[in-house]
Design a protein around this motif. Structure first.
Motif, mmCIF file in Angstrom:
data_model
loop_
_atom_site.group_PDB
_atom_site.id
_atom_site.type_symbol
_atom_site.label_atom_id
_atom_site.label_comp_id
_atom_site.label_asym_id
_atom_site.label_seq_id
_atom_site.Cartn_x
_atom_site.Cartn_y
_atom_site.Cartn_z
ATOM 1 N N LEU A 189 0.852 -1.183 0.000
ATOM 2 C CA LEU A 189 0.000 0.000 0.000
ATOM 3 C C LEU A 189 0.886 1.229 0.000
ATOM 4 C CD1 LEU A 189 -2.818 1.311 0.203
ATOM 5 C CD2 LEU A 189 -2.528 1.290 2.688
ATOM 6 N N PHE A 190 0.668 2.105 -0.983
ATOM 7 C CA PHE A 190 1.375 3.381 -1.081
ATOM 8 C C PHE A 190 0.383 4.496 -0.738
ATOM 9 C CE2 PHE A 190 3.329 0.561 -4.316
ATOM 10 C CZ PHE A 190 4.584 0.444 -3.745
ATOM 11 N N PRO A 191 0.358 4.946 0.527
ATOM 12 C CA PRO A 191 -0.679 5.905 0.953
ATOM 13 C C PRO A 191 -0.622 7.239 0.220
ATOM 14 C CG PRO A 191 0.436 4.928 2.842
ATOM 15 C CD PRO A 191 1.228 4.556 1.643
ATOM 16 N N ARG A 192 0.558 7.653 -0.245
ATOM 17 C CA ARG A 192 0.691 8.950 -0.925
ATOM 18 C C ARG A 192 0.351 8.871 -2.408
ATOM 19 N NH1 ARG A 192 4.900 12.585 1.676
ATOM 20 N NH2 ARG A 192 5.180 11.787 3.791
ATOM 21 N N GLY A 193 0.088 7.672 -2.915
ATOM 22 C CA GLY A 193 -0.184 7.499 -4.334
ATOM 23 C C GLY A 193 -1.611 7.869 -4.688
ATOM 24 N N GLY A 194 -1.949 7.657 -5.956
ATOM 25 C CA GLY A 194 -3.300 7.955 -6.417
ATOM 26 C C GLY A 194 -3.362 7.981 -7.925
ATOM 27 N N TRP A 195 -4.299 8.752 -8.445
ATOM 28 C CA TRP A 195 -4.437 8.884 -9.891
ATOM 29 C C TRP A 195 -4.638 10.361 -10.242
ATOM 30 C CZ3 TRP A 195 -8.789 11.075 -12.019
ATOM 31 C CH2 TRP A 195 -9.929 11.152 -11.205
ATOM 32 N N VAL A 196 -4.276 10.688 -11.464
ATOM 33 C CA VAL A 196 -4.351 12.062 -11.963
ATOM 34 C C VAL A 196 -4.831 12.014 -13.399
ATOM 35 C CG1 VAL A 196 -2.938 14.038 -12.679
ATOM 36 C CG2 VAL A 196 -2.553 12.992 -10.442
ATOM 37 N N THR A 197 -5.660 12.969 -13.797
ATOM 38 C CA THR A 197 -6.012 13.130 -15.211
ATOM 39 C C THR A 197 -4.910 13.953 -15.870
ATOM 40 O OG1 THR A 197 -8.389 13.033 -14.759
ATOM 41 C CG2 THR A 197 -7.699 14.022 -16.847
ATOM 42 N N PRO A 198 -4.105 13.341 -16.756
ATOM 43 C CA PRO A 198 -2.934 14.051 -17.296
ATOM 44 C C PRO A 198 -3.263 15.374 -17.974
ATOM 45 C CG PRO A 198 -2.792 11.700 -17.780
ATOM 46 C CD PRO A 198 -4.159 11.937 -17.221
ATOM 47 N N SER A 199 -4.349 15.426 -18.740
ATOM 48 C CA SER A 199 -4.655 16.676 -19.440
ATOM 49 C C SER A 199 -4.952 17.802 -18.462
ATOM 50 C CB SER A 199 -5.843 16.473 -20.384
ATOM 51 O OG SER A 199 -7.005 16.094 -19.657
ATOM 52 N N SER A 200 -5.603 17.469 -17.354
ATOM 53 C CA SER A 200 -5.896 18.479 -16.332
ATOM 54 C C SER A 200 -4.616 18.947 -15.652
ATOM 55 C CB SER A 200 -6.870 17.894 -15.306
ATOM 56 O OG SER A 200 -7.171 18.821 -14.296
ATOM 57 N N LEU A 201 -3.697 18.011 -15.401
ATOM 58 C CA LEU A 201 -2.404 18.378 -14.831
ATOM 59 C C LEU A 201 -1.623 19.270 -15.795
ATOM 60 C CD1 LEU A 201 -0.130 18.175 -12.738
ATOM 61 C CD2 LEU A 201 0.534 15.998 -13.805
ATOM 62 N N CYS A 202 -1.632 18.920 -17.078
ATOM 63 C CA CYS A 202 -0.961 19.760 -18.074
ATOM 64 C C CYS A 202 -1.521 21.175 -18.051
ATOM 65 C CB CYS A 202 -1.134 19.165 -19.474
ATOM 66 S SG CYS A 202 -0.214 17.657 -19.783
ATOM 67 N N GLU A 203 -2.832 21.282 -18.001
ATOM 68 C CA GLU A 203 -3.465 22.601 -17.984
ATOM 69 C C GLU A 203 -3.001 23.414 -16.785
ATOM 70 O OE1 GLU A 203 -7.973 24.498 -18.353
ATOM 71 O OE2 GLU A 203 -7.703 22.375 -17.868
ATOM 72 N N ALA A 204 -2.907 22.756 -15.605
ATOM 73 C CA ALA A 204 -2.479 23.470 -14.397
ATOM 74 C C ALA A 204 -1.020 23.890 -14.496
ATOM 75 C CB ALA A 204 -2.695 22.581 -13.171
ATOM 76 N N MET A 205 -0.176 23.027 -15.029
ATOM 77 C CA MET A 205 1.241 23.377 -15.144
ATOM 78 C C MET A 205 1.447 24.502 -16.148
ATOM 79 S SD MET A 205 3.334 19.757 -14.711
ATOM 80 C CE MET A 205 2.571 18.877 -16.080
ATOM 81 N N LEU A 206 0.736 24.461 -17.258
ATOM 82 C CA LEU A 206 0.869 25.542 -18.247
ATOM 83 C C LEU A 206 0.317 26.856 -17.696
ATOM 84 C CD1 LEU A 206 -0.076 23.641 -21.535
ATOM 85 C CD2 LEU A 206 2.198 24.250 -20.706
ATOM 86 N N ALA A 207 -0.762 26.783 -16.942
ATOM 87 C CA ALA A 207 -1.328 28.002 -16.360
ATOM 88 C C ALA A 207 -0.355 28.645 -15.376
ATOM 89 C CB ALA A 207 -2.648 27.684 -15.664
ATOM 90 N N SER A 208 0.460 27.824 -14.701
ATOM 91 C CA SER A 208 1.414 28.365 -13.724
ATOM 92 C C SER A 208 2.504 29.206 -14.381
ATOM 93 C CB SER A 208 2.056 27.223 -12.928
ATOM 94 O OG SER A 208 2.995 26.509 -13.720
ATOM 95 N N CYS A 209 2.663 29.073 -15.701
ATOM 96 C CA CYS A 209 3.709 29.830 -16.414
ATOM 97 C C CYS A 209 3.329 31.292 -16.605
ATOM 98 C CB CYS A 209 3.972 29.190 -17.783
ATOM 99 S SG CYS A 209 4.540 27.486 -17.714
ATOM 100 N N GLY A 210 2.054 31.597 -16.534
ATOM 101 C CA GLY A 210 1.607 32.974 -16.706
ATOM 102 C C GLY A 210 2.036 33.561 -18.035
#
Length: 634
Positions: free
Chosen positions: A384-405
């Protein structure tokens, strides 16, 4: 470098934090914070040296309870320019657990805001390097958990100052040995300084042999003297590294390219992102869910250590972005990796015990616990990896690109067909030779499409087909975690659970029944209570992973395929000027991408690397060319 980590045991001697294993206190009985300011900041002439600094880099040889770091951080906030970045690298063989740190830090309420931020980002107590971003990215802490003899040779940095703060040489002679101190010259920037509370003759001699000119100064409290030193070697120093131009073109807007943009923009780079599709994450990063989990092995080998570093940094960065499920879609729900059978379960249990892994990072669940969690009475157990999980990659991409301003310019729906270098800049050309973008640095992050460029054509990357099956959430048991085994099963993403994925050596992009049947057969092995007929309609997605022969990514400066290799080391491989890559993320792109981007950004900026030198070398894109050269030359 990996060894089992033994945490510090909290104890006191006359009210002062005390290490029984060394028979010594963590700081002077006359005051810990005052000692930090007098000996370490004062001994290095800080904060005066920060007045005009754009960046300052520090190495501490014993992090302890973090008091020197907190004192430095507090002074940095007050005295350094607002745009300046502090890099603080610290080695600690026996780190404290967060609860013990909280008890210790409570002794200095004036540092409460900083110490709370540090503890909130404190990594699990596992060996290796841990990069921690603090103060909105203004302060970068790199913690090296392990013995100094193992860690120091693995650090890549040019330190402006050293805090030599181990337990007393008489109590901890290994930390102060000539073999250890002689390595400091390899990590010192021109004009570097060092400070320590000890004036031991052996320490002075070792520092002098490493090129430091030492002087005694008034000590703190009851100590009459302390030592200050300046790096002034008799041998010539290499020329200073030129400042980067901080302009780059990034090709590919999947998780790799988006992460590269985010980590370079965090350092003030002007970026142009070129993508052949009209939107980000249109290819392999377009899956509904990617799984975030580390990799364990009984011998804690290089792939496992790299995956651990990638997993921990990526999940830390996601918190900096705003958190999984808040800033972008996903869940930090944990991941259960099921054992295949009782024998494999025994190996899983032995691995966790042998590595001494803390339960907040990984723990073994027995058959009864795994069965209760999955509803599968035949479950043999699992990690069991308690810190793990799942992510929607496209949503993560959107957040990372938005952080660039405003530092990011997007040029989508434009096919990059060729790359040309004019001696100072790269031109990214489209069909017909039209210029799409120009910059001194170009980063190839286009996955399987990287082979379309002449400069990257010889990189040994294969395109591996993966088909994921989509199943409505109501047709599967409600699982509290992501489940991995013969297949993986995610928790619902927009009402859909993802099951997969196949590993096919072909280029067919279409969904096919045989791949879906394969996924459903594997699903039945991890959830036998689930019955799925082969006559169900096709539903899912197909993508292509870029995979290297050793299954590790390619991160860093690209080799020049037309230039002769001059020797047997990676440094002997000629590189294409200003051309870099983040490629070959295979099946773990969701965790590899942020970590690889941080590593690349650190290389481009000349910062301390976020990982051990040998692990960075294991990702070097030139490793395959060098192996071929070694085979040819015996």
């Amino acid at each position: 470098m990996s060894r089992r980590l033994i945490p510090a045991a909290l104890a006191y001697a006359d009210g002062v934090p005390y290490a029984a294993a060394y028979g010594d206190v963590y700081h002077s009985a006359d005051g810990g914070l005052e000692q930090a300011r007098h000996v370490f900041l004062g001994g290095n002439d800080l904060p005066r040296r920060w007045r005009d600094a754009a960046r300052f880099t520090l190495l501490e040889t014993g992090f302890g309870l973090g008091l020197n770091f907190l004192a430095t951080w507090q002074a940095w906030q007050s005295h350094a320019p607002a745009h300046a970045r502090l890099h603080y690298v610290a080695i600690e063989k026996h780190p404290f657990a967060p609860d013990d740190l909280a008890r210790l830090h409570a002794r200095w309420p004036e540092l409460a805001a900083l110490s709370a931020q540090l503890r909130a980002a404190w990594p699990p107590l596992v060996p290796g390097f841990h990069r921690v971003l603090l103060d909105g990215g203004r302060v970068t802490l790199t913690l090296a958990f392990g013995d100094i003899a193992d860690c120091l040779p693995q650090i890549a940095m040019a330190a402006d100052a050293f805090y030599l703060d181990g337990f007393a040489p008489s109590r901890n002679p290994d930390m102060w040995s000539p073999q250890v101190l002689s390595r400091l010259h390899r990590l010192a920037a021109p004009g570097a300084t060092a400070a320590t509370y000890t004036v031991s003759a052996a320490v002075r001699q070792a520092l002098a042999a490493a090129g430091f000119a030492c002087e005694k100064r008034p000590g703190f409290g009851r100590k009459r003297d302390m030592l200050a030193a300046r790096y002034a070697p008799r041998w010539p120093l290499p020329p200073a590294r030129p400042e980067p131009a901080r302009r780059a073109v990034v090709i590919g807007a999947g998780v790799a390219g988006s992460a590269v943009c985010a980590r370079l923009a965090a350092r003030g780079w002007q970026l142009t992102l070129v993508e052949r599709h009209e939107k980000w994450a249109a290819e392999s990063s377009g899956n509904l869910a990617g799984i975030a989990m580390p990799l364990l092995s009984r011998d804690d080998n290089i792939p496992s250590r790299l995956a651990r570093a990638a997993f921990l940094f990526s999940t830390h960065l996601w918190q900096q972005l705003g958190g999984v499920g808040s800033a972008f879609a996903g869940e930090a729900c944990g991941v259960l990796q099921l054992a295949r059978d009782a024998g494999h379960a025994a190996l899983q249990r032995e691995t966790v015990e042998a590595l001494g892994l803390p339960p907040d990072f990984a723990r073994f669940l027995g058959a009864e616990q795994a069965a209760a969690m999955t509803g599968n009475p035949a479950a043999a157990g699992g990690w069991l990896f308690p810190r793990g999980g799942w992510v929607t990659p496209s949503s993560l991409c959107e957040a990372m690109l938005a952080s660039c301003g405003g530092l990011l310019e997007r040029r989508f729906a434009q096919q990059a067909s060729s790359l040309r270098h004019d001696g100072s800049e790269w031109t990214v050309q489209g069909d017909g030779g039209a210029c799409i973008a120009r910059a001194p640095v170009v980063v190839i992050a286009s996955g399987t499409n990287a082979a379309s460029f002449a400069q990257t054509r010889e990189l040994p990357l294969a395109a591996i087909r993966g088909q994921v099956t989509h199943i409505p959430a109501g047709e599967l048991p409600s699982l509290p975690v992501v489940l991995c085994g013969e297949a993986y099963v995610t928790r619902p993403a927009n009402g859909i659970c993802c099951v997969g994925a196949t590993y096919d050596i072909d280029t067919d992009p279409a969904l096919r029944q045989s791949s879906q049947d394969e996924n459903l057969e594997r699903l039945a092995q991890v959830l036998p209570q689930t019955s799925m007929g082969k006559d169900r309609p096709l539903a899912g997605r197909t993508g292509f992973r870029a995979v290297s022969p050793d299954r590790l990514p390619l991160v860093g400066a690209l080799p020049d395929p037309c230039a002769a290799i001059g020797g047997s080391r990676l440094s002997d491989v000629p590189r294409l000027p200003g051309m870099h890559a983040v490629l070959g993320l295979a099946s773990r792109g969701i965790i590899w991408a942020p970590f690889a981007a941080e590593l690349l950004a650190s290389q481009l900026e000349g910062e301390p690397l976020p990982v051990e030198r040998e692990l960075a070398a294991a990702l070097d894109p030139a490793r395959f060319a060098l192996k071929a050269w070694r085979r040819r030359n015996g």
